[in-house]
Design a protein around this motif. Structure first.
Motif, PDB file in Angstrom:
ATOM      1  N   THR A  13      22.099  52.161  32.673  1.00  0.00           N
ATOM      2  CA  THR A  13      22.305  52.417  31.255  1.00  0.00           C
ATOM      3  C   THR A  13      23.708  53.007  31.108  1.00  0.00           C
ATOM      4  OG1 THR A  13      21.492  54.689  31.316  1.00  0.00           O
ATOM      5  CG2 THR A  13      19.840  52.928  30.969  1.00  0.00           C
ATOM      6  N   PRO A  14      24.268  52.996  29.917  1.00  0.00           N
ATOM      7  CA  PRO A  14      25.608  53.592  29.741  1.00  0.00           C
ATOM      8  C   PRO A  14      25.675  55.052  30.207  1.00  0.00           C
ATOM      9  CG  PRO A  14      25.046  52.281  27.824  1.00  0.00           C
ATOM     10  CD  PRO A  14      23.804  52.326  28.690  1.00  0.00           C
ATOM     11  N   GLU A  15      24.561  55.769  30.116  1.00  0.00           N
ATOM     12  CA  GLU A  15      24.537  57.171  30.549  1.00  0.00           C
ATOM     13  C   GLU A  15      24.702  57.311  32.066  1.00  0.00           C
ATOM     14  OE1 GLU A  15      21.923  55.870  28.522  1.00  0.00           O
ATOM     15  OE2 GLU A  15      23.144  56.461  26.798  1.00  0.00           O
ATOM     16  N   ASP A  16      24.514  56.230  32.803  1.00  0.00           N
ATOM     17  CA  ASP A  16      24.619  56.270  34.260  1.00  0.00           C
ATOM     18  C   ASP A  16      26.050  56.100  34.771  1.00  0.00           C
ATOM     19  OD1 ASP A  16      21.808  56.464  34.675  1.00  0.00           O
ATOM     20  OD2 ASP A  16      21.635  54.297  34.324  1.00  0.00           O
ATOM     21  N   PHE A  52      36.756  50.563  37.073  1.00  0.00           N
ATOM     22  CA  PHE A  52      35.298  50.628  37.136  1.00  0.00           C
ATOM     23  C   PHE A  52      34.696  50.284  35.762  1.00  0.00           C
ATOM     24  CE2 PHE A  52      31.598  53.481  36.397  1.00  0.00           C
ATOM     25  CZ  PHE A  52      30.709  52.940  37.311  1.00  0.00           C
ATOM     26  N   ARG A  53      35.205  50.885  34.703  1.00  0.00           N
ATOM     27  CA  ARG A  53      34.699  50.619  33.349  1.00  0.00           C
ATOM     28  C   ARG A  53      34.899  49.157  32.953  1.00  0.00           C
ATOM     29  NH1 ARG A  53      37.470  55.533  31.719  1.00  0.00           N
ATOM     30  NH2 ARG A  53      35.998  57.224  31.966  1.00  0.00           N
ATOM     31  N   ALA A  54      36.009  48.566  33.374  1.00  0.00           N
ATOM     32  CA  ALA A  54      36.289  47.166  33.039  1.00  0.00           C
ATOM     33  C   ALA A  54      35.274  46.232  33.689  1.00  0.00           C
ATOM     34  CB  ALA A  54      37.707  46.788  33.464  1.00  0.00           C
ATOM     35  N   ASP A  55      34.646  46.667  34.760  1.00  0.00           N
ATOM     36  CA  ASP A  55      33.674  45.859  35.494  1.00  0.00           C
ATOM     37  C   ASP A  55      32.227  46.215  35.126  1.00  0.00           C
ATOM     38  OD1 ASP A  55      33.435  43.741  37.318  1.00  0.00           O
ATOM     39  OD2 ASP A  55      33.070  45.095  38.995  1.00  0.00           O
ATOM     40  N   TRP A  56      32.037  47.090  34.135  1.00  0.00           N
ATOM     41  CA  TRP A  56      30.725  47.624  33.807  1.00  0.00           C
ATOM     42  C   TRP A  56      29.688  46.543  33.520  1.00  0.00           C
ATOM     43  CZ3 TRP A  56      28.101  51.724  34.810  1.00  0.00           C
ATOM     44  CH2 TRP A  56      26.918  51.969  34.132  1.00  0.00           C
ATOM     45  N   ASP A  57      30.029  45.537  32.714  1.00  0.00           N
ATOM     46  CA  ASP A  57      29.054  44.494  32.364  1.00  0.00           C
ATOM     47  C   ASP A  57      28.561  43.752  33.609  1.00  0.00           C
ATOM     48  OD1 ASP A  57      29.180  45.195  29.711  1.00  0.00           O
ATOM     49  OD2 ASP A  57      30.561  43.570  29.159  1.00  0.00           O
ATOM     50  N   ALA A  58      29.452  43.489  34.553  1.00  0.00           N
ATOM     51  CA  ALA A  58      29.051  42.819  35.796  1.00  0.00           C
ATOM     52  C   ALA A  58      28.137  43.724  36.616  1.00  0.00           C
ATOM     53  CB  ALA A  58      30.279  42.426  36.615  1.00  0.00           C
ATOM     54  N   LEU A  59      28.405  45.014  36.630  1.00  0.00           N
ATOM     55  CA  LEU A  59      27.558  45.950  37.362  1.00  0.00           C
ATOM     56  C   LEU A  59      26.167  46.041  36.730  1.00  0.00           C
ATOM     57  CD1 LEU A  59      30.150  48.801  38.016  1.00  0.00           C
ATOM     58  CD2 LEU A  59      29.227  47.193  39.686  1.00  0.00           C
ATOM     59  N   VAL A  60      26.108  46.091  35.416  1.00  0.00           N
ATOM     60  CA  VAL A  60      24.818  46.159  34.716  1.00  0.00           C
ATOM     61  C   VAL A  60      23.966  44.937  35.045  1.00  0.00           C
ATOM     62  CG1 VAL A  60      23.730  46.085  32.426  1.00  0.00           C
ATOM     63  CG2 VAL A  60      25.612  47.673  32.867  1.00  0.00           C
ATOM     64  N   ALA A  61      24.607  43.787  35.200  1.00  0.00           N
ATOM     65  CA  ALA A  61      23.879  42.541  35.470  1.00  0.00           C
ATOM     66  C   ALA A  61      23.306  42.475  36.883  1.00  0.00           C
ATOM     67  CB  ALA A  61      24.798  41.342  35.231  1.00  0.00           C
ATOM     68  N   THR A  62      23.868  43.236  37.824  1.00  0.00           N
ATOM     69  CA  THR A  62      23.468  43.081  39.225  1.00  0.00           C
ATOM     70  C   THR A  62      23.024  44.362  39.926  1.00  0.00           C
ATOM     71  OG1 THR A  62      25.743  43.398  40.014  1.00  0.00           O
ATOM     72  CG2 THR A  62      25.038  41.119  39.568  1.00  0.00           C
ATOM     73  N   HIS A  63      23.260  45.515  39.345  1.00  0.00           N
ATOM     74  CA  HIS A  63      23.009  46.770  40.054  1.00  0.00           C
ATOM     75  C   HIS A  63      21.803  47.529  39.508  1.00  0.00           C
ATOM     76  CE1 HIS A  63      26.800  46.028  41.943  1.00  0.00           C
ATOM     77  NE2 HIS A  63      26.819  47.195  42.534  1.00  0.00           N
ATOM     78  N   LEU A  64      21.091  48.149  40.429  1.00  0.00           N
ATOM     79  CA  LEU A  64      19.974  49.036  40.109  1.00  0.00           C
ATOM     80  C   LEU A  64      20.285  50.405  40.709  1.00  0.00           C
ATOM     81  CD1 LEU A  64      17.084  46.623  41.162  1.00  0.00           C
ATOM     82  CD2 LEU A  64      17.971  47.004  38.845  1.00  0.00           C
ATOM     83  N   LEU A  65      19.752  51.444  40.084  1.00  0.00           N
ATOM     84  CA  LEU A  65      19.923  52.788  40.611  1.00  0.00           C
ATOM     85  C   LEU A  65      18.602  53.286  41.163  1.00  0.00           C
ATOM     86  CD1 LEU A  65      22.145  54.535  37.917  1.00  0.00           C
ATOM     87  CD2 LEU A  65      22.832  53.304  39.974  1.00  0.00           C
TER      88      LEU A  65
END
Length: 188
Positions: free
Chosen positions: A23-26, A53-66
């Motif tokens: 989520t954006p809070e992460d 890192f922020r510029a790549d946020w959408d790609a991270l959201v699509a593939t990453h879990l915490l």
């Protein structure tokens, strides 16, 4: 039936971990892991700045879990849904049939079996997406990663010789591991 990460129910729970979507809070807490050069010694990418890192946020959201353990970020897991290799005339049947896994465990959570627990969860998540195959790779020197892959039942399928150029400027050996859906379903 193939599903995406968006189609699954979140969060997922293991014995100690709560695994969920970004989520954006992460962003700040994930940046602490993603921005650490030594921690990401073996990963594909290290971010040079928060802006990168922020510029790549959408790609991270699509593939990453915490993965959180007792309310703290213990690790992140990449679950990259992709097409399997195929010949051109059957490419439609290979679409979305594979997942690549990758992970990093926070320093405070290392040495406790968290990576093994996380990768087992990653395999279950991937196969719940309906894929045929899950792959993971590592530098041969990344002993912790390949031992985790073997511990969860993944099979070493390749040992490549000096085909991986590391950011240290040296060519390193690599290992490729995989598991098929029918192997995941077999009792251990």
């Amino acid at each position: 039936m193939h599903r995406s990460l968006d189609d699954l129910i979140w969060p997922r729970r293991t014995e100690r971990l709560t695994v969920g979507r970004l989520t954006p809070e992460d962003a700040d807490v994930l940046w602490e892991l993603k921005g650490d050069l030594e921690l990401n010694r073996w990963t594909t990418r290290v971010y040079a700045s928060r802006e990168e890192f922020r510029a790549d946020w959408d790609a991270l959201v699509a593939t990453h879990l915490l993965a959180h353990w007792d309310g703290r970020l213990a690790a992140y897991l990449m679950v990259k849904h992709q097409d399997a290799w195929s010949q051109a005339d059957v490419a439609e049947h290979a679409r979305g049939q594979q997942v690549e896994l990758g992970w990093v465990v926070a320093p405070w959570a290392q040495g406790c079996g968290i990576a093994t627990e996380l990768v087992r969860a990653g395999l279950s998540i991937a196969f719940d997406m309906g894929v045929h195959r899950v792959e993971a790779g590592c530098f041969a020197e990344n002993t912790g990663s390949w031992k985790v892959m073997e511990k969860v039942g993944m099979r070493r399928e390749s040992h490549t010789v000096r085909d991986c150029l590391h950011r240290d400027g040296q060519w390193h050996d690599g290992y490729g591991y995989a598991m098929l859906a029918e192997e995941h379903r077999q009792p251990v």
